[in-house]
Design a protein around this motif. Structure first.
Motif, PDB file in Angstrom:
ATOM      1  N   LEU A 120       0.840  -1.195   0.000  1.00 40.41           N
ATOM      2  CA  LEU A 120       0.000   0.000   0.000  1.00 40.41           C
ATOM      3  C   LEU A 120       0.876   1.245   0.000  1.00 40.41           C
ATOM      4  O   LEU A 120       2.002   1.233   0.510  1.00 40.41           O
ATOM      5  N   ASN A 121       0.342   2.319  -0.578  1.00 40.31           N
ATOM      6  CA  ASN A 121       0.999   3.617  -0.485  1.00 40.31           C
ATOM      7  C   ASN A 121       0.595   4.274   0.835  1.00 40.31           C
ATOM      8  O   ASN A 121      -0.538   4.110   1.298  1.00 40.31           O
ATOM      9  N   PHE A 122       1.501   5.021   1.400  1.00 38.23           N
ATOM     10  CA  PHE A 122       1.200   5.651   2.687  1.00 38.23           C
ATOM     11  C   PHE A 122       2.041   6.911   2.836  1.00 38.23           C
ATOM     12  O   PHE A 122       3.002   7.145   2.093  1.00 38.23           O
ATOM     13  N   HIS A 123       1.653   7.716   3.827  1.00 39.20           N
ATOM     14  CA  HIS A 123       2.436   8.891   4.192  1.00 39.20           C
ATOM     15  C   HIS A 123       2.127   9.240   5.633  1.00 39.20           C
ATOM     16  O   HIS A 123       0.967   9.167   6.072  1.00 39.20           O
ATOM     17  N   PHE A 124       3.167   9.628   6.381  1.00 37.88           N
ATOM     18  CA  PHE A 124       3.033  10.003   7.780  1.00 37.88           C
ATOM     19  C   PHE A 124       3.297  11.502   7.922  1.00 37.88           C
ATOM     20  O   PHE A 124       4.144  12.073   7.231  1.00 37.88           O
ATOM     21  N   TYR A 125       2.565  12.113   8.835  1.00 41.66           N
ATOM     22  CA  TYR A 125       2.921  13.446   9.320  1.00 41.66           C
ATOM     23  C   TYR A 125       2.665  13.439  10.821  1.00 41.66           C
ATOM     24  O   TYR A 125       1.522  13.546  11.268  1.00 41.66           O
ATOM     25  N   ALA A 126       3.757  13.269  11.594  1.00 47.83           N
ATOM     26  CA  ALA A 126       3.641  13.091  13.046  1.00 47.83           C
ATOM     27  C   ALA A 126       2.748  11.884  13.329  1.00 47.83           C
ATOM     28  O   ALA A 126       3.052  10.780  12.901  1.00 47.83           O
ATOM     29  N   ASP A 127       1.609  12.079  14.004  1.00 51.47           N
ATOM     30  CA  ASP A 127       0.724  10.954  14.318  1.00 51.47           C
ATOM     31  C   ASP A 127      -0.400  10.797  13.300  1.00 51.47           C
ATOM     32  O   ASP A 127      -1.279   9.956  13.489  1.00 51.47           O
ATOM     33  N   ASP A 128      -0.409  11.602  12.224  1.00 51.79           N
ATOM     34  CA  ASP A 128      -1.409  11.460  11.167  1.00 51.79           C
ATOM     35  C   ASP A 128      -0.897  10.475  10.121  1.00 51.79           C
ATOM     36  O   ASP A 128       0.183  10.673   9.550  1.00 51.79           O
ATOM     37  N   THR A 129      -1.689   9.437   9.868  1.00 53.57           N
ATOM     38  CA  THR A 129      -1.300   8.377   8.932  1.00 53.57           C
ATOM     39  C   THR A 129      -2.284   8.347   7.775  1.00 53.57           C
ATOM     40  O   THR A 129      -3.499   8.303   7.985  1.00 53.57           O
ATOM     41  N   ASN A 168      -7.795  16.852   5.434  1.00 52.33           N
ATOM     42  CA  ASN A 168      -6.517  16.155   5.478  1.00 52.33           C
ATOM     43  C   ASN A 168      -5.409  17.183   5.644  1.00 52.33           C
ATOM     44  O   ASN A 168      -5.063  17.908   4.701  1.00 52.33           O
ATOM     45  N   LEU A 169      -4.856  17.280   6.869  1.00 51.68           N
ATOM     46  CA  LEU A 169      -3.786  18.222   7.184  1.00 51.68           C
ATOM     47  C   LEU A 169      -4.159  19.651   6.778  1.00 51.68           C
ATOM     48  O   LEU A 169      -3.347  20.406   6.233  1.00 51.68           O
ATOM     49  N   GLY A 170      -5.401  20.029   7.024  1.00 49.17           N
ATOM     50  CA  GLY A 170      -5.841  21.389   6.762  1.00 49.17           C
ATOM     51  C   GLY A 170      -6.410  21.622   5.383  1.00 49.17           C
ATOM     52  O   GLY A 170      -6.860  22.741   5.093  1.00 49.17           O
ATOM     53  N   VAL A 171      -6.410  20.622   4.506  1.00 49.19           N
ATOM     54  CA  VAL A 171      -6.965  20.742   3.161  1.00 49.19           C
ATOM     55  C   VAL A 171      -8.130  19.767   3.040  1.00 49.19           C
ATOM     56  O   VAL A 171      -8.001  18.594   3.417  1.00 49.19           O
ATOM     57  N   ILE A 172      -9.250  20.223   2.509  1.00 47.73           N
ATOM     58  CA  ILE A 172     -10.440  19.385   2.367  1.00 47.73           C
ATOM     59  C   ILE A 172     -10.393  18.687   1.020  1.00 47.73           C
ATOM     60  O   ILE A 172     -10.464  19.326  -0.034  1.00 47.73           O
ATOM     61  N   PHE A 173     -10.249  17.367   1.036  1.00 53.66           N
ATOM     62  CA  PHE A 173     -10.265  16.552  -0.172  1.00 53.66           C
ATOM     63  C   PHE A 173     -11.716  16.171  -0.483  1.00 53.66           C
ATOM     64  O   PHE A 173     -12.494  15.879   0.432  1.00 53.66           O
ATOM     65  N   ASP A 174     -12.070  16.153  -1.766  1.00 52.73           N
ATOM     66  CA  ASP A 174     -13.402  15.705  -2.179  1.00 52.73           C
ATOM     67  C   ASP A 174     -13.269  14.586  -3.208  1.00 52.73           C
ATOM     68  O   ASP A 174     -12.185  14.329  -3.744  1.00 52.73           O
ATOM     69  N   THR A 175     -14.369  13.919  -3.481  1.00 55.55           N
ATOM     70  CA  THR A 175     -14.330  12.732  -4.338  1.00 55.55           C
ATOM     71  C   THR A 175     -13.980  13.058  -5.780  1.00 55.55           C
ATOM     72  O   THR A 175     -13.544  12.179  -6.519  1.00 55.55           O
ATOM     73  N   ASP A 176     -14.175  14.316  -6.204  1.00 55.00           N
ATOM     74  CA  ASP A 176     -13.879  14.696  -7.587  1.00 55.00           C
ATOM     75  C   ASP A 176     -12.467  15.236  -7.761  1.00 55.00           C
ATOM     76  O   ASP A 176     -12.080  15.582  -8.887  1.00 55.00           O
TER      77      ASP A 176
END
Length: 808
Positions: free
Chosen positions: A522-531, A602-610
């Motif tokens: 799987l692809n992943f990315h960490f930022y402190a305790d955010d996975t 997600n880390l201050g940015v709102i992701f949407d399905t589009d």
């Protein structure tokens, strides 16, 4: 943009706001959200069932709204009673003991201070002798005194202004006695003079305050809140009993989480394959600290004062030359003996209400703010620099961990994730993004597991390992509110909050998690305790979802074994693809099916399905217009220069946050952001709405929003090519190498990846950045340093944006 504190707009708008499918209604509701207006009525206001009559409010509560039939019209009669009353809090005077420092205190301290250095002593003795000698001298030259502290509502008041006020009062009494027109004209002249002096003094005071703290966002936000909002006070009493209750609340919260983890751990499978420890280089001893290194760190540290400090931090920096040898001896003794002084293991925790609107009587609404002694943070900074250098040299950091690392940020982390999602969408794939949420992750770290990880994963041993063992042992904290304080509470787990080493230790604690995720492809990315976990696959390859489900199960087990609680209720899942594909995928996500949503932060940015960030843009525009509304109210207090500085801090910080992701924005979304910048420019210059905005932006030397996006993308590309960006960003850029020796070889060009569908792939960083880069003039691409590149690039983009006004 609203220009008043409280606004009510009511009437028949003749727009069917109850029909969200109506294009006009949808655009109208977007405008309402952008200007942060609230709708006080949502029900039917017409006999045919539609909502045509609307009440819009800003800064006013309308709790009771009722509708009744009205025989003279086909519209209903709307009755409401707004709450308009409000009483400002009374200013209270209190007394406090404090030392009084003046311009000669530092010189007097340097003349008196003489504490002998005792060789072959431990760190605790050295610190104790230094503190006792310092306290003895301060008691002589700056003893504690009981002072009356009163809130100053007008700190810009001067003797000249007070004298003008007395003259006005005298003229007023004279006019009231005589009632003559001459005395009235005299009173008006004195009042006008007094108002001019007050306005100028107030403007000069806040302008100087903002200019002095232009690089200190905390002070800027405090000043603006003071000017634009009514002061609010917490009803929390300051007593030792309340402090004890807070201390028990904070410690019980962690105990409950660990007890729940223990139950989950006992129910989890008895064996989970642990990733093998990687070969490491041994780190046994710290290097000795030089005087220059220590001085550089001391003067660069922020002057954050803690009640545990023997003296204010600003005063410590003034007298550092007199005590530098003692501080250097203390630090080197601690590093060479592998011990941390006991006083450096203490923390003072201050409860802070999360939001002013929350109930101050509920302990759950408070966030613990930890403060550590200044000397303790200096010691941690010295250790952190050597540990980070060792980890970087031996490549022991997690590559995809962006938290608390140089040249890494939330923007670089989101840029890589967004790029992968856009490229996958361009290939016709479905993508799933899972945002895992941990409960109090830093506070539940197990010390024995952390020490084992320091030894087996990163190779700490000898004095270095002993120092960290001493650092984590016997830590305690006190809760303080005002002048009251709780008793000591021992910390049996967790990394110190507010410390320099806490985030670094947590990153080391999480190292095995990356290996577990890689085992599931799987692809992943960490930022402190955010996975973040994300997976892309063809619409027919639903079998790959088994990898995601099994990975989540293994992550739960691993976290339980490491005393970390995965909060499934706050874990967000978002699926990118067509509507039919999203429904088919959501049903096969097992435990994650109930967490699927159309958008998530997600880390201050709102992701949407589009993947068009329209929801995020609406949120940014709404927030910016609300800030402009606040700033409009304080324009009389600030000079033009100070106002522009505040707008950069409050508006452009929001417009520019993660704007490298805005390559996927539509022209409509970019236009909405541009409207915010236009409004900010009009606020500074006083330009009318009907006047053309382009020359105004050119006069302010502001790049339009679309060019600011290009500037950020090109800046990240230059950093990636020069080794100033994360490796996972640099891997997305490939230098252009022709098949044979051509002149283009030395032009610094990039290879543009081929995009299959020519839709989303063209908006990914891997495609967009090389395209913009190759369009730059050669002298900019081959700039030798970052400052030169930024200067040349900004000038080039500025001329491209305002070519009609300043020439080519």
């Amino acid at each position: 943009m609203p220009t008043h504190d409280k606004v009510i707009i009511a009437g028949d708008f003749n727009i069917h706001v109850c029909c969200p499918d109506n294009l006009l209604a949808r655009e109208f509701l977007n405008i309402i959200d952008s200007f942060n207006l609230d709708r006080a009525i949502t029900g039917s206001t017409h006999i045919k069932g539609h909502t045509l009559d609307i009440i819009l409010t800003c800064g006013i509560s309308v709790p009771n709204v009722s509708c009744m039939d009205f025989i003279m019209s086909d519209h209903k009669c709307i009755l409401f009673s707004p709450e308009l009353n409000g009483n400002p809090p009374e200013s209270k005077a209190n007394f406090m003991y404090s030392r009084v420092f003046n311009s000669s205190t530092a010189a007097n301290f340097g003349n008196i201070f003489s504490a002998p250095l005792v060789l072959n002593s431990d760190a605790n003795s050295i610190l104790s002798n230094f503190n006792s000698a310092t306290a003895r001298i301060l008691d002589q030259i700056a003893p504690f005194r009981l002072r009356k502290v009163q809130n100053k509502n007008m700190p810009w008041m001067t003797d000249s202004i007070r004298n003008s006020k007395r003259i006005c009062r005298r003229a007023e009494r004279k006019w009231k006695a005589s009632k003559s027109s001459v005395d009235l004209e005299t009173l008006k002249n004195h009042m006008n003079n007094f108002n001019r002096q007050m306005k100028k003094a107030r403007s000069d005071y806040f302008s100087q305050l903002i200019n002095t703290n232009r690089n200190n966002p905390r002070v800027l936000f405090k000043v603006i809140n003071q000017l634009s909002e009514a002061p609010h006070t917490s009803n929390l009493p300051t007593s030792p009993v309340i402090c004890e209750q807070f201390a028990n609340h904070f410690i019980n919260k962690i105990s409950n989480i660990r007890s729940q983890i223990s139950i989950t751990k006992s129910l989890s499978p008895p064996f989970l394959p642990t990733p093998p420890a990687r070969p490491t280089v041994i780190f046994e001893d710290f290097q000795e600290i030089s005087p220059n290194t220590l001085s550089e760190i001391v003067y660069k540290m922020k002057p954050c004062h803690c009640s545990l400090d023997i003296m204010p931090v600003r005063f410590f920096k003034e007298i550092y030359g007199s005590v530098s040898s003692h501080i250097l001896f203390l630090m080197n003794t601690s590093l060479s003996t592998g011990t941390v002084p006991d006083d450096f293991k203490a923390a003072m925790i201050q409860p802070l209400l999360k939001k002013p609107s929350l109930d101050p009587s509920c302990f759950e609404h408070y966030r613990p703010i930890s403060k550590l002694p200044f000397l303790a943070k200096i010691l941690e900074k010295l250790v952190a620099e050597q540990v980070i250098s060792f980890l970087n040299k031996n490549k022991l950091f997690e590559t995809l961990q962006s938290g608390f690392k140089a040249n890494h940020s939330t923007e670089t982390a989101l840029l890589r994730v967004m790029n992968d999602l856009l490229m996958a969408a361009d290939s016709g794939k479905i993508s799933i993004l899972v945002l895992l949420d941990l409960s109090a992750a830093f506070d539940t770290v197990d010390h024995s597991i952390l020490l084992q990880r320091l030894k087996s994963w990163v190779g700490f041993s000898g004095t270095v390992f002993n120092w960290f063992y001493s650092y984590l042992s016997d830590r305690f904290f006190n809760v303080f509110i005002g002048n009251s304080c709780s008793s000591k509470v021992k910390m049996t787990c967790g990394v110190p909050q507010g410390s320099v080493l806490g985030p670094l230790l947590f990153s080391i604690y999480m190292l095995p998690l990356g290996e577990i995720i890689r085992q599931h492809n799987l692809n992943f990315h960490f930022y402190a305790d955010d996975t973040q976990l994300y997976l892309s696959f063809k619409p027919g390859d639903l079998g790959l979802l088994n990898n995601l489900n099994s990975c989540i199960a293994d992550i739960k087990t691993w976290m339980a074994q490491n005393f970390l609680q995965l909060n499934m209720d706050k874990t967000d899942v978002i699926i990118f693809g067509s509507v039919e594909a999203r429904h088919g995928v959501a049903s096969k996500l097992e435990s994650l099916s109930n967490n699927v949503s159309s958008s998530c932060r997600n880390l201050g940015v709102i992701f949407d399905t589009d993947l068009n960030l329209e929801t995020h843009v609406k949120s940014v525009v709404k927030s910016c217009f609300w800030q402009l509304h606040r700033l409009y109210r304080i324009t009389p207090f600030l000079s033009k220069k100070s106002l522009e500085m505040v707008i950069h801090a409050f508006i452009f910080s929001r417009l520019d946050y993660c704007n490298a992701l805005y390559t996927c924005l539509s022209q409509q979304s970019v236009y909405q952001l541009q409207l915010v910048q236009n409004a900010a420019a009009r606020l500074i210059t006083g330009t009318r709405m009907r006047d053309h905005i382009t020359p105004v932006l050119a006069s302010l030397h502001w790049l339009p929003v679309s060019f600011r996006i290009d500037f950020k993308i090109l800046l990240i590309a230059f950093k990636a090519l020069c080794g100033l960006a994360p490796k996972y960003i640099a891997d997305l850029l490939t230098p252009y190498v022709p098949g044979r020796n051509l002149r283009s070889l030395a032009k610094g060009l990039l290879t543009i990846p081929q995009s299959r569908l020519k839709t989303r792939g063209d908006r990914a960083f891997a495609v967009r950045a090389p395209t913009l880069w190759n369009s730059l003039p050669e002298e900019i691409r081959l700039a030798g340093s970052l400052p030169v590149f930024k200067s040349l690039l900004k000038t080039y983009l500025f001329r491209c944006a305002f070519n009609d006004f300043i020439g080519s």
